[in-house]
Motif scaffolding. Structure first.
Motif, PDB file in Angstrom:
ATOM      1  N   LYS A  90      21.268  62.837 -34.608  1.00  0.00           N
ATOM      2  CA  LYS A  90      21.716  63.813 -35.617  1.00  0.00           C
ATOM      3  C   LYS A  90      21.614  65.274 -35.184  1.00  0.00           C
ATOM      4  N   LYS A  99      20.946  68.965 -43.479  1.00  0.00           N
ATOM      5  CA  LYS A  99      21.686  67.706 -43.291  1.00  0.00           C
ATOM      6  C   LYS A  99      21.704  67.275 -41.821  1.00  0.00           C
ATOM      7  N   TRP A 100      21.808  68.239 -40.942  1.00  0.00           N
ATOM      8  CA  TRP A 100      21.817  67.908 -39.505  1.00  0.00           C
ATOM      9  C   TRP A 100      21.392  69.122 -38.688  1.00  0.00           C
ATOM     10  N   LEU A 105      18.139  62.781 -42.462  1.00  0.00           N
ATOM     11  CA  LEU A 105      19.292  63.555 -41.990  1.00  0.00           C
ATOM     12  C   LEU A 105      20.564  62.732 -42.111  1.00  0.00           C
ATOM     13  N   GLU A 106      21.695  63.424 -42.088  1.00  0.00           N
ATOM     14  CA  GLU A 106      22.987  62.727 -42.174  1.00  0.00           C
ATOM     15  C   GLU A 106      23.693  62.760 -40.824  1.00  0.00           C
ATOM     16  N   GLU A 114      22.539  73.792 -44.857  1.00  0.00           N
ATOM     17  CA  GLU A 114      23.174  72.562 -44.364  1.00  0.00           C
ATOM     18  C   GLU A 114      22.697  72.205 -42.950  1.00  0.00           C
TER      19      GLU A 114
END
Lengths: 545, 170
Positions: free
Chosen positions: A367, A319-320, A348-349, A248
């Protein structure tokens, strides 16, 4: 009897006004005051122009024959690309508000370290070649010809600026000396004038992935060793994940955290925290360096070294990104990284804490979240069981690192953590004019934390050390906390000279000390193997009494 | 005896005069700042020099041990030892104290021969302070070498611990 100099003559005391203006007084390159010239091999590694062997005290710096054209064209190019530079050159009214705010001026007593005068070193050339009035009236309006002595002056004083921006805080126009210093250093690099300490780190990082030139194997070995140390001290196994696709979070930290003490103890703290949370994270052996000495050399080099962070985040499909305790890394990642990349990375989120669900809206664009923000949020939501008594041997003051504090406004998060991991009454602030936005720099940042310029560094860090000494003498403070790896590398040296009774610690190290795991062994020492107060043997001794 | 009384009387004038001479060894812009800004954190150099010089003048008038004198000297020399000056320049400030005393007590010394002999004795004491100054300066320069070495050790200390090498044995 021969005429011998009197003490006043030796000390050059003159009660009459100086006969010479600032333009005529040139720096004297004395050992201890300057950083060595870059070894040509580093320049070749990164394909930088005009690699050659030269030495700072040399009369002849072997500049390329067309050096003057290169500098003037370089200045013109930068004036066009950076409107800020032109404004900073034009707008200064010499009010002097910045003059006594620079730690290098306060420590060296050299007027050319007054930011207004340091900027004038560049501005005088701008005036002479790029303004009508300067072309016509020359030194009457503070314009001067560009010659080799001017270049030498740039080299000397632009490497006695740590781009800390304390002066900008007091400037009514917000003139940013850091930006001028960075652009000045770029121009110096364009004629092959670089400092060895910065360029060696840059070349190593470009070639191997970290400033210290650690191979991926050495990187992994060292962090695994620190995980073993955690297990030895706490009984908790903190296995580390490397290059794991689909994790993650990508965790990036400066190399100072995995090789040099006391940064290593901070890294042990990270690993304990991640284990405690069962965080789905991975290190990367490619993005193995959070710091960016490239930024201290040129924007182009900063970008070259920085790119791997997003590249690796993309490859690993995280994700980050979570960043360790670092100052300039933080400023680079917040304020430059997205621009260098060209856009906010779409792969990326927006970072969300998997533990608390907090959205880090401040990190929406780049991010990336600072570990202090992440940890403070965990504590705020009651997600960490902490025993502050395990830090009872520590009386702490906190050094706001220039880039995280003045650059990014991270003031409260580290203080919030500190107040939760230390027993009550163990945290003492330094005086208000030396902390938060007004914090004094460590004096060794921006690639000048070399060994050969130790005297200059001790002068630059003197105002900071002076405030530390105050809280040490008044409250018995024995530790200086910080959230910056360069601080952890350089402040111990500074304090050894000025306040040797005070040690330096990262904040996550204190978190690591205080974290209570369900299945841990009885802790008798902190992460540095120092005895805890009121635990283990000491407690036993009390019982015997 | 006479001199001690006089010194006690004129202590602060001598101190001010001496401090002014020390600050005047810096370039004019710096010297003006050192004299003007009184906040100890905004002007750490002036504060530390002030504290050291005050201790030394008090010590000279009221008496002090060599250890105390070395401590006061260290306040000033700790700064001078790392600034961009030769050792002779760094320590010149101690001898300025003689000038400050002579200038401040000039009328009295002129008119009293016995006092003049006492001043010679006092100057000899200041020479003693200067000799202690050499020791302090040397210690500070050694400290600079020591911290250089320690920093190099610290930069690889994690690696050495991993290899089982005790840093304290190096």
């Amino acid at each position: 009897m021969a005429k011998l100099p009197t003490p006043a003559e030796l000390a050059k005391v003159s009660y009459s006004p100086p006969a010479k203006g600032w333009m005529e007084i040139k720096p004297d390159f004395r050992p201890g005051q300057y950083v060595n010239a870059a070894d040509p091999k580093w320049m070749e590694w990164i394909d930088y122009p005009y690699p050659r062997k030269w030495s700072v005290p040399d009369e002849d710096w072997q500049l390329p024959s067309n050096w003057k054209e290169i500098i003037l064209e370089g200045m013109e190019d930068r004036l066009n690309r950076f409107r800020s530079l032109k404004i900073f050159f034009d707008i200064c009214v010499r009010c002097g508000a910045c003059a006594d705010k620079c730690h290098f001026f306060l420590g060296t007593g050299d007027p050319k370290n007054m930011p207004v005068l340091r900027a004038e070193l560049l501005r005088s050339v701008y005036k002479r070649y790029f303004t009508r009035i300067g072309k016509a009236l020359g030194d009457l309006v503070g314009a001067r010809d560009l010659d080799e002595s001017v270049i030498k002056e740039w080299f000397y004083y632009l490497h006695q600026c740590t781009i800390c921006r304390r002066c900008s805080l007091f400037c009514p126009y917000g003139i940013d000396m850091a930006e001028m210093t960075l652009l000045g250093r770029e121009m110096l690099a364009s004629i092959g004038l670089n400092i060895d300490w910065a360029l060696a780190s840059v070349a190593q990082c470009y070639d191997k992935g970290s400033h210290i030139g650690a191979t991926p194997q050495a990187f992994k070995d060292m962090i695994d060793f620190l995980a073993e140390e955690n297990e030895r001290i706490t009984g908790i196994s903190t296995p580390v994940s490397y290059n794991r696709k689909g994790a993650e979070i990508l965790f990036v930290t400066p190399s100072g955290d995995y090789f040099a003490d006391p940064g290593t103890f901070t890294l042990m703290g990270y690993l304990l925290l991640f284990k405690y949370l069962d965080l789905d994270y991975t290190f990367s052996t490619y993005a193995a360096e959070g710091g960016n000495f490239g930024w201290f050399v040129s924007h182009e080099m900063g970008k070259r070294l920085n790119t791997k962070i997003y590249e690796e985040a993309k490859r690993l499909k995280v994700k980050w990104i979570l960043g360790g305790e670092c100052g300039h890394m933080w400023r680079v990642c917040n304020q430059y990284m997205t621009t260098w990349w060209g856009e906010s990375p779409t792969f990326l989120e927006e970072p969300v804490s998997p533990i608390t669900g907090t959205k880090f809206e401040n990190a929406k664009v780049h991010k990336m979240v600072h570990i202090s923000e992440f940890t403070a949020d965990l504590i705020k939501h009651g997600k960490l069981k902490l025993d502050p008594q395990r830090n009872a041997h520590i009386k702490l003051t906190f050094h706001d690192s220039c880039n995280t504090a003045r650059g990014m406004g991270i003031f409260e998060e580290p203080r919030y953590i500190i107040n939760n991991v230390l027993p009550e009454g163990h945290f003492f602030e330094m005086p208000p004019n030396t902390i938060r936005e007004k914090t004094f720099c460590c004096g060794s940042s921006s690639g000048i934390n070399a060994n050969e310029n130790m005297e200059a560094r001790m002068q630059g860090g003197f105002p900071r050390a002076n405030a530390v000494r105050y809280v040490h003498e008044k409250y018995g403070v024995n530790h200086l906390g910080c959230i910056c790896a360069l601080d952890r590398a350089t402040l111990p040296t500074l304090l050894q000279y000025w306040v040797p009774e005070v040690d330096v610690t990262g904040i996550t190290e204190l978190v690591g000390n205080a974290l209570v795991f369900e299945d841990e062994i009885e802790r008798t020492t902190d992460l540095r193997d120092r005895d805890l107060v009121g635990f283990g043997e000491e407690e036993g001794a009390e019982e015997e009494e | 005896m006479k001199l001690t009384q006089l010194l006690t009387q004129k202590k602060s004038a001598i101190f001010e005069r001496w401090l002014d001479m020390i600050f005047s060894t810096y370039p004019p812009e710096t010297s003006a700042f050192l004299k003007k800004e009184k906040d100890r954190f905004n002007n750490p150099m002036a504060y530390r020099i002030y504290e050291g010089a005050k201790g030394l003048v008090n010590g000279l008038v009221l008496g002090a041990t060599a250890e105390e004198v070395s401590g006061y000297l260290d306040e000033i020399i700790r700064i001078k030892a790392m600034q961009d000056v030769a050792p002779s320049q760094a320590l010149a400030f101690i001898f300025f104290l003689k000038t400050a005393v002579r200038e401040e007590l000039h009328p009295e010394i002129q008119s009293d021969a016995a006092l003049s002999a006492e001043v010679v004795e006092l100057e000899s004491q200041i020479d003693g302070i200067a000799l202690l100054g050499f020791d302090v300066y040397q210690k500070r320069r050694e400290k600079l070498c020591e911290i250089r070495v320690d920093e190099v050790k610290r930069s690889v200390s994690g690696l050495l611990r991993k290899a089982g090498v005790n840093l304290n044995n190096l």
